[in-house]
Scaffold this active site. Structure first.
Site, PDB file in Angstrom:
ATOM      1  N   HIS A 118      -5.246   1.302   1.177  1.00  0.00           N
ATOM      2  CA  HIS A 118      -5.140   0.682  -0.358  1.00  0.00           C
ATOM      3  C   HIS A 118      -4.774  -0.767  -0.391  1.00  0.00           C
ATOM      4  O   HIS A 118      -4.796  -1.407  -1.282  1.00  0.00           O
ATOM      5  CB  HIS A 118      -4.125   1.285  -1.223  1.00  0.00           C
ATOM      6  CG  HIS A 118      -2.757   1.127  -0.670  1.00  0.00           C
ATOM      7  ND1 HIS A 118      -2.012   2.105   0.222  1.00  0.00           N
ATOM      8  CD2 HIS A 118      -1.672   0.245  -1.067  1.00  0.00           C
ATOM      9  CE1 HIS A 118      -0.820   1.644   0.379  1.00  0.00           C
ATOM     10  NE2 HIS A 118      -0.675   0.376  -0.336  1.00  0.00           N
ATOM     11  N   ASP A 149      -5.356   7.113   3.944  1.00  0.00           N
ATOM     12  CA  ASP A 149      -4.756   5.793   3.454  1.00  0.00           C
ATOM     13  C   ASP A 149      -4.758   5.005   4.698  1.00  0.00           C
ATOM     14  O   ASP A 149      -3.704   4.318   4.948  1.00  0.00           O
ATOM     15  CB  ASP A 149      -3.633   5.880   2.718  1.00  0.00           C
ATOM     16  CG  ASP A 149      -3.403   4.599   1.619  1.00  0.00           C
ATOM     17  OD1 ASP A 149      -4.240   3.702   1.912  1.00  0.00           O
ATOM     18  OD2 ASP A 149      -2.340   4.589   1.389  1.00  0.00           O
ATOM     19  N   SER A 231       3.464  -2.487   2.423  1.00  0.00           N
ATOM     20  CA  SER A 231       2.383  -1.343   2.971  1.00  0.00           C
ATOM     21  C   SER A 231       1.724  -1.869   3.950  1.00  0.00           C
ATOM     22  O   SER A 231       1.197  -3.088   4.088  1.00  0.00           O
ATOM     23  CB  SER A 231       1.352  -1.314   1.837  1.00  0.00           C
ATOM     24  OG  SER A 231       1.638  -0.391   0.718  1.00  0.00           O
TER      25      SER A 231
END
Length: 396
Positions: A118, A149, A231
């Site tokens: 992402h 992911d 992230s």
């Protein structure tokens, strides 16, 4: 408690998963652009406060304390030891005129980098910077696994890079950890200390923009001051070894519950990508790109067909069975073929298209550079056929 995907600067329509990881997620890529609060990197109004779903497994309360009664410490600038092998990632999403930021980990000295999918989803340009040296490198996508992911990048012109150290020991609840990442996408690595609060957690992210809902299993749940932009960053144990990749975090409470993908799980995907084996969610390289945004009965989707939020002509309604074009992106194969907003794509390569998802599925079977015949019906009901050469699309 709300769980957020944390990719800084990712526009709602394009990617950087602004999803709401369910009970065990914690995607932290900072987001900016329309629909976002640029100062915090979170979605603005129009969503349930944070753009994510609410879940009950907080393990913490609004006082800033976790279940053990400990107060959560604020993140501080990471030391050189904590920063070793951790890089910042900045992406450009040209079709949507947006940018995004996140974190990554260097796996090899010649520039193999691990991050969350992402973080780079929808990107047309990716730049990776090594904070320790200040050097930046263009990066390409080697492969992705949207279901897990995970994305693997390759840096151009890099050598002699410091890599992260991967842990091989088992984790335990109560273990002290440190999350290192590009907090708020500011380009400075920050370290958030905390503890593991649960293992084998499951997270479900909600659909947002062009990003669909996903579930992530076997996650490490931690109590730490993880924020947008973290992230893809490293979750370290007390020895400075990587035990996980930060992926999601809560919002709406003083104390943060974050989630990380265990490093051993991430490396299994990396191994599959590097072996060149597609399947089970793994895609190699970049997708083929037609250059249209298509609308379904309930929402707008782009997938391999195109990206939402691009400049183009507004569509009118159509009763023809197929994938209705909401927008056509200038300079793409669709534009050159003469497709217009409001047209309905009815076939790809001789395969009948009846839905927007059917178009995405059909295009997924092609590589950039493939020649394919596109059939469509315009708003006057006239049928057309044209041969196009699919181009390279944004990161999937």
């Amino acid at each position: 408690m709300l769980i957020l995907a944390l990719a800084v600067g990712v526009p709602l329509a394009v990617g950087g998963q602004v999803a709401s990881p369910a009970v065990s997620s914690g995607q932290d890529a900072v987001v900016s652009g329309e629909g976002w609060n640029d100062s915090a990197g979170w979605p603005g109004s129009g969503q349930d406060s944070t753009g994510h779903n609410e879940y009950g497994q907080s393990g913490q309360d609004d006082s800033g304390q976790d279940d053990s009664g400990q107060t959560q410490s604020e993140a501080v600038t990471a030391t050189s030891e904590e920063s070793a092998g951790v890089v910042t990632i900045n992406t450009t999403l040209s079709y949507a005129d947006e940018s995004a930021a996140g974190t990554g980990m260097v796996l090899t000295s010649n520039g193999t980098v691990l991050t969350n999918n992402h973080v780079i989803e929808g990107a047309t340009r990716i730049t990776v910077t090594v904070p320790a040296t200040g050097k930046s490198y263009p990066a390409t996508v080697v492969g992705t696994d949207t279901s897990e992911d995970i994305a693997v990048l390759k840096l151009t012109g890099s050598s002699g890079l410091t890599t992260v150290k991967e842990d091989e020991d088992a984790e335990s609840v109560g273990q002290k950890v440190t999350a290192v990442g590009n907090a708020e996408g500011q380009g400075t690595l920050m370290a958030a200390s905390g503890v593991i609060s649960a293992l084998n957690s499951t997270v479900t992210t909600s659909a947002e923009g062009t990003v669909g809902s996903e579930s992530l299993d076997d996650m490490i749940e931690i109590s730490a001051d993880v924020v947008s932009g973290d992230s893809g960053g490293a979750l370290l144990d007390s020895e400075g070894e990587v035990i996980g990749m930060t992926t999601a975090a809560s919002s709406g409470t003083t104390a943060v519950v974050a989630y990380a993908i265990p490093i051993e799980n991430a490396l299994k995907v990396v191994s599959q990508i590097e072996s060149g084996k597609e399947g089970d969610g793994v895609t190699l390289g970049y997708p083929a790109f037609l250059g249209v945004e298509v609308a379904s009965a309930t929402s707008t989707t782009s997938s391999a067909a195109g990206e939402a939020g691009q400049q183009g002509r507004a569509a009118t309604s159509s009763t023809v069975s197929g994938a209705q074009v909401a927008e056509v992106i200038d300079g793409t194969p669709a534009s050159e073929a003469g497709l217009d907003a409001g047209d309905t794509i009815t076939s790809i390569g001789g395969r009948t298209i009846s839905t927007a998802s059917g178009l995405s599925s059909a295009l997924a079977g092609y590589r950039p550079g493939s020649k394919v015949t596109v059939g469509w019906t315009d708003t006057r009901g006239v049928s057309h056929m044209a041969s196009v050469t699919l181009t390279t699309g944004p990161a999937a």
